[in-house]
Design a protein around this motif. Sequence first.
Motif, PDB file in Angstrom:
ATOM      1  N   GLY A 128       8.331   3.707 -13.879  1.00  0.00           N
ATOM      2  CA  GLY A 128       8.513   4.095 -12.487  1.00  0.00           C
ATOM      3  C   GLY A 128       7.441   3.540 -11.575  1.00  0.00           C
ATOM      4  N   GLY A 129       7.551   3.890 -10.280  1.00  0.00           N
ATOM      5  CA  GLY A 129       6.537   3.502  -9.309  1.00  0.00           C
ATOM      6  C   GLY A 129       7.110   2.820  -8.086  1.00  0.00           C
ATOM      7  N   PRO A 130       6.258   2.623  -7.075  1.00  0.00           N
ATOM      8  CA  PRO A 130       6.678   2.036  -5.802  1.00  0.00           C
ATOM      9  C   PRO A 130       6.330   0.551  -5.684  1.00  0.00           C
ATOM     10  CG  PRO A 130       4.530   3.026  -5.532  1.00  0.00           C
ATOM     11  CD  PRO A 130       4.898   3.188  -6.991  1.00  0.00           C
ATOM     12  N   HIS A 131       6.665   0.004  -4.520  1.00  0.00           N
ATOM     13  CA  HIS A 131       6.200  -1.332  -4.070  1.00  0.00           C
ATOM     14  C   HIS A 131       6.713  -2.487  -4.918  1.00  0.00           C
ATOM     15  CE1 HIS A 131       3.775   0.349  -0.948  1.00  0.00           C
ATOM     16  NE2 HIS A 131       2.966   0.984  -1.764  1.00  0.00           N
ATOM     17  N   ARG A 132       8.014  -2.425  -5.291  1.00  0.00           N
ATOM     18  CA  ARG A 132       8.603  -3.463  -6.123  1.00  0.00           C
ATOM     19  C   ARG A 132       9.658  -4.245  -5.346  1.00  0.00           C
ATOM     20  NH1 ARG A 132      10.210   0.834 -10.836  1.00  0.00           N
ATOM     21  NH2 ARG A 132       9.288  -0.386 -12.483  1.00  0.00           N
ATOM     22  N   ALA A 133       9.899  -5.463  -5.801  1.00  0.00           N
ATOM     23  CA  ALA A 133      11.049  -6.217  -5.309  1.00  0.00           C
ATOM     24  C   ALA A 133      12.289  -5.778  -6.089  1.00  0.00           C
ATOM     25  CB  ALA A 133      10.824  -7.714  -5.489  1.00  0.00           C
ATOM     26  N   CYS A 134      13.410  -5.640  -5.383  1.00  0.00           N
ATOM     27  CA  CYS A 134      14.672  -5.266  -6.016  1.00  0.00           C
ATOM     28  C   CYS A 134      15.745  -6.221  -5.501  1.00  0.00           C
ATOM     29  CB  CYS A 134      15.017  -3.814  -5.680  1.00  0.00           C
ATOM     30  SG  CYS A 134      16.453  -3.186  -6.559  1.00  0.00           S
ATOM     31  N   VAL A 135      16.323  -7.020  -6.401  1.00  0.00           N
ATOM     32  CA  VAL A 135      17.170  -8.147  -6.011  1.00  0.00           C
ATOM     33  C   VAL A 135      18.452  -8.138  -6.830  1.00  0.00           C
ATOM     34  CG1 VAL A 135      17.215 -10.647  -5.645  1.00  0.00           C
ATOM     35  CG2 VAL A 135      15.015  -9.447  -5.671  1.00  0.00           C
ATOM     36  N   VAL A 136      19.590  -8.393  -6.181  1.00  0.00           N
ATOM     37  CA  VAL A 136      20.859  -8.553  -6.887  1.00  0.00           C
ATOM     38  C   VAL A 136      21.294 -10.011  -6.802  1.00  0.00           C
ATOM     39  CG1 VAL A 136      23.325  -8.034  -6.836  1.00  0.00           C
ATOM     40  CG2 VAL A 136      21.668  -6.181  -6.631  1.00  0.00           C
ATOM     41  N   PRO A 191      -0.003  -9.412 -12.610  1.00  0.00           N
ATOM     42  CA  PRO A 191       0.485  -8.168 -12.024  1.00  0.00           C
ATOM     43  C   PRO A 191       0.647  -8.329 -10.507  1.00  0.00           C
ATOM     44  CG  PRO A 191      -1.302  -7.737 -13.572  1.00  0.00           C
ATOM     45  CD  PRO A 191      -1.234  -9.222 -13.397  1.00  0.00           C
ATOM     46  N   ASN A 192       1.714  -7.749  -9.943  1.00  0.00           N
ATOM     47  CA  ASN A 192       1.959  -7.938  -8.519  1.00  0.00           C
ATOM     48  C   ASN A 192       2.725  -6.757  -7.938  1.00  0.00           C
ATOM     49  OD1 ASN A 192       1.731  -9.259  -6.105  1.00  0.00           O
ATOM     50  ND2 ASN A 192       3.337 -10.748  -6.492  1.00  0.00           N
ATOM     51  N   SER A 193       2.238  -6.278  -6.795  1.00  0.00           N
ATOM     52  CA  SER A 193       2.811  -5.111  -6.131  1.00  0.00           C
ATOM     53  C   SER A 193       2.860  -5.363  -4.621  1.00  0.00           C
ATOM     54  CB  SER A 193       1.949  -3.880  -6.455  1.00  0.00           C
ATOM     55  OG  SER A 193       2.443  -2.737  -5.794  1.00  0.00           O
ATOM     56  N   HIS A 194       3.428  -4.411  -3.873  1.00  0.00           N
ATOM     57  CA  HIS A 194       3.582  -4.543  -2.413  1.00  0.00           C
ATOM     58  C   HIS A 194       4.424  -5.783  -2.070  1.00  0.00           C
ATOM     59  CE1 HIS A 194       0.133  -1.790  -2.624  1.00  0.00           C
ATOM     60  NE2 HIS A 194       0.546  -1.346  -1.459  1.00  0.00           N
ATOM     61  N   ILE A 195       5.584  -5.889  -2.758  1.00  0.00           N
ATOM     62  CA  ILE A 195       6.442  -7.072  -2.576  1.00  0.00           C
ATOM     63  C   ILE A 195       7.888  -6.669  -2.255  1.00  0.00           C
ATOM     64  CG2 ILE A 195       5.068  -8.676  -3.951  1.00  0.00           C
ATOM     65  CD1 ILE A 195       6.838  -8.025  -6.365  1.00  0.00           C
ATOM     66  N   GLU A 196       8.096  -5.479  -1.697  1.00  0.00           N
ATOM     67  CA  GLU A 196       9.451  -4.976  -1.446  1.00  0.00           C
ATOM     68  C   GLU A 196      10.300  -5.938  -0.624  1.00  0.00           C
ATOM     69  OE1 GLU A 196       6.492  -3.318  -1.180  1.00  0.00           O
ATOM     70  OE2 GLU A 196       6.903  -1.245  -0.625  1.00  0.00           O
ATOM     71  N   SER A 197       9.697  -6.544   0.409  1.00  0.00           N
ATOM     72  CA  SER A 197      10.432  -7.447   1.300  1.00  0.00           C
ATOM     73  C   SER A 197       9.921  -8.876   1.204  1.00  0.00           C
ATOM     74  CB  SER A 197      10.292  -6.975   2.749  1.00  0.00           C
ATOM     75  OG  SER A 197      11.341  -6.119   3.091  1.00  0.00           O
ATOM     76  N   HIS A 249      -6.852   6.217  -8.515  1.00  0.00           N
ATOM     77  CA  HIS A 249      -6.646   5.170  -9.519  1.00  0.00           C
ATOM     78  C   HIS A 249      -5.187   4.728  -9.513  1.00  0.00           C
ATOM     79  CE1 HIS A 249      -7.075   2.833 -13.149  1.00  0.00           C
ATOM     80  NE2 HIS A 249      -6.087   3.512 -13.709  1.00  0.00           N
ATOM     81  N   GLU A 250      -4.976   3.432  -9.535  1.00  0.00           N
ATOM     82  CA  GLU A 250      -3.613   2.917  -9.598  1.00  0.00           C
ATOM     83  C   GLU A 250      -3.567   1.742 -10.566  1.00  0.00           C
ATOM     84  OE1 GLU A 250      -3.929   0.323  -5.489  1.00  0.00           O
ATOM     85  OE2 GLU A 250      -3.711   2.493  -5.411  1.00  0.00           O
ATOM     86  N   VAL A 251      -2.402   1.510 -11.142  1.00  0.00           N
ATOM     87  CA  VAL A 251      -2.218   0.428 -12.102  1.00  0.00           C
ATOM     88  C   VAL A 251      -1.123  -0.493 -11.567  1.00  0.00           C
ATOM     89  CG1 VAL A 251      -1.538  -0.190 -14.454  1.00  0.00           C
ATOM     90  CG2 VAL A 251      -2.880   1.892 -14.045  1.00  0.00           C
ATOM     91  N   VAL A 252      -1.481  -1.738 -11.309  1.00  0.00           N
ATOM     92  CA  VAL A 252      -0.495  -2.739 -10.876  1.00  0.00           C
ATOM     93  C   VAL A 252       0.033  -3.441 -12.124  1.00  0.00           C
ATOM     94  CG1 VAL A 252      -0.102  -4.783  -9.435  1.00  0.00           C
ATOM     95  CG2 VAL A 252      -1.764  -3.053  -8.715  1.00  0.00           C
ATOM     96  N   GLY A 307       3.255 -13.662  -2.000  1.00  0.00           N
ATOM     97  CA  GLY A 307       2.091 -12.792  -1.827  1.00  0.00           C
ATOM     98  C   GLY A 307       2.177 -11.500  -2.618  1.00  0.00           C
ATOM     99  N   GLY A 308       1.380 -10.488  -2.194  1.00  0.00           N
ATOM    100  CA  GLY A 308       1.348  -9.180  -2.845  1.00  0.00           C
ATOM    101  C   GLY A 308      -0.072  -8.719  -3.127  1.00  0.00           C
ATOM    102  N   THR A 309      -0.194  -7.752  -4.036  1.00  0.00           N
ATOM    103  CA  THR A 309      -1.500  -7.287  -4.512  1.00  0.00           C
ATOM    104  C   THR A 309      -1.494  -7.325  -6.032  1.00  0.00           C
ATOM    105  OG1 THR A 309      -0.830  -4.948  -4.648  1.00  0.00           O
ATOM    106  CG2 THR A 309      -1.772  -5.699  -2.566  1.00  0.00           C
ATOM    107  N   THR A 310      -2.670  -7.555  -6.615  1.00  0.00           N
ATOM    108  CA  THR A 310      -2.765  -7.585  -8.071  1.00  0.00           C
ATOM    109  C   THR A 310      -3.799  -6.563  -8.542  1.00  0.00           C
ATOM    110  OG1 THR A 310      -2.877  -9.051  -9.988  1.00  0.00           O
ATOM    111  CG2 THR A 310      -4.466  -9.473  -8.199  1.00  0.00           C
ATOM    112  N   GLU A 311      -4.129  -6.594  -9.832  1.00  0.00           N
ATOM    113  CA  GLU A 311      -5.086  -5.624 -10.369  1.00  0.00           C
ATOM    114  C   GLU A 311      -6.408  -5.681  -9.616  1.00  0.00           C
ATOM    115  OE1 GLU A 311      -4.990  -3.110 -12.002  1.00  0.00           O
ATOM    116  OE2 GLU A 311      -4.009  -3.209 -13.926  1.00  0.00           O
ATOM    117  N   LYS A 312      -7.055  -4.520  -9.458  1.00  0.00           N
ATOM    118  CA  LYS A 312      -8.304  -4.454  -8.708  1.00  0.00           C
ATOM    119  C   LYS A 312      -9.436  -5.186  -9.438  1.00  0.00           C
ATOM    120  CE  LYS A 312      -9.093   0.197 -10.558  1.00  0.00           C
ATOM    121  NZ  LYS A 312      -7.793   0.343 -11.207  1.00  0.00           N
ATOM    122  N   HIS A 313     -10.467  -5.519  -8.690  1.00  0.00           N
ATOM    123  CA  HIS A 313     -11.619  -6.218  -9.255  1.00  0.00           C
ATOM    124  C   HIS A 313     -12.251  -5.355 -10.356  1.00  0.00           C
ATOM    125  CE1 HIS A 313     -15.627  -8.041  -9.534  1.00  0.00           C
ATOM    126  NE2 HIS A 313     -15.105  -9.104  -8.942  1.00  0.00           N
TER     127      HIS A 313
END
Length: 323
Positions: A161-169, A224-230, A199-202, A243-249
């Motif tokens: 589960g989790g947020p900030h994903r791309a969803c494509v058909v 790892p990549n998040s914040h890519i919904e659009s 704490h979050e896990v990408v 683009g997006g965000t990846t695991e933290k430093h």
Amino acid sequence: MPTAPVPRLDGFAIQIKNLLYVFSGYGSLDYVHSHVDVYNFTDNTWSGKFDTPKDMANSHLGMASDGRYIYVISGQPGPQCRGPTARTFALDTVTKKWKSLPPLPAPRYAPATQLWRGRLHVIGGSKENRYTPGVDHWSLLVKNGKAVERQWQKEVPIPRGGPHRACVVVDEKLYVIGGQEGDFMAKPGSPIFKCSRRHEVVYEDVYMLDGEMKWKTLTPMPKPNSHIESSWVVLNNSIIIVGGTTEKHPVTKRMILVGEVFQFHLDTLQWSIIGKLPYRIKTTLAGFWNGWLYFTSGQRDRGPNNPQPRKVVGEMWRTKVQL
């Protein structure tokens, strides 16, 4: 290209033909937009603007379209780190009229959303506390901007589960790409729901739902990549992600933004990196028109040598794509 009328973070965009509808989002953590800006790819101008309903969420939306109607699912109303709503809406892009649809069984924050085989599918996201990953999967039969059913149906949960994903058909298959577990939460007792980092896990996971309604795990993203919904477009039997965000430093624990353009080849189910953005940036809003790949908006890095997020922007960029 021409900069958007306002900067926005965690907005959403849907492309219909030559128009990119850019929805709401944060202007800053303390201010959210409640309108849609429209970009015309034909003459490269921001050519329209209209308001969203007062009780519609402003950020972390789920969204899908059938080519005329845009379905808007749940999300976060208001600034900072307020909780999500279960409200859902449909927009007729021809008349610019809004209608309410049945609410989700529970509020969700940034769920993966797509229209698939006539049904609106809403998958995962974060639960009411904005942090706990949801694995729930619901669907609703819709037609011409209206719900054919009175309530959402339960479907097979997603493995992670989790947020900030791309969803494509594409070609009768539904893909859910990337995402994260955990997110900022409201500071306990804060009257303005001030955002507080947790704490979050990408992750790089890619899942596909086939016609038998079974989830399959596919080749993971290159990182790892998040914040890519659009942040995606479908092009030449592939999915492009910008683009997006990846695991933290590992030492500073600061968020790291992504500056690559990824391509997922649907024939081989393999990934490649096909280019770089002008800077690292998350929550980009992507489109494609007449050989050009576009992105606008999001939160960019602090400079070439610092991948941490800083300024929320409304800039629009494009590049010629030959695949």
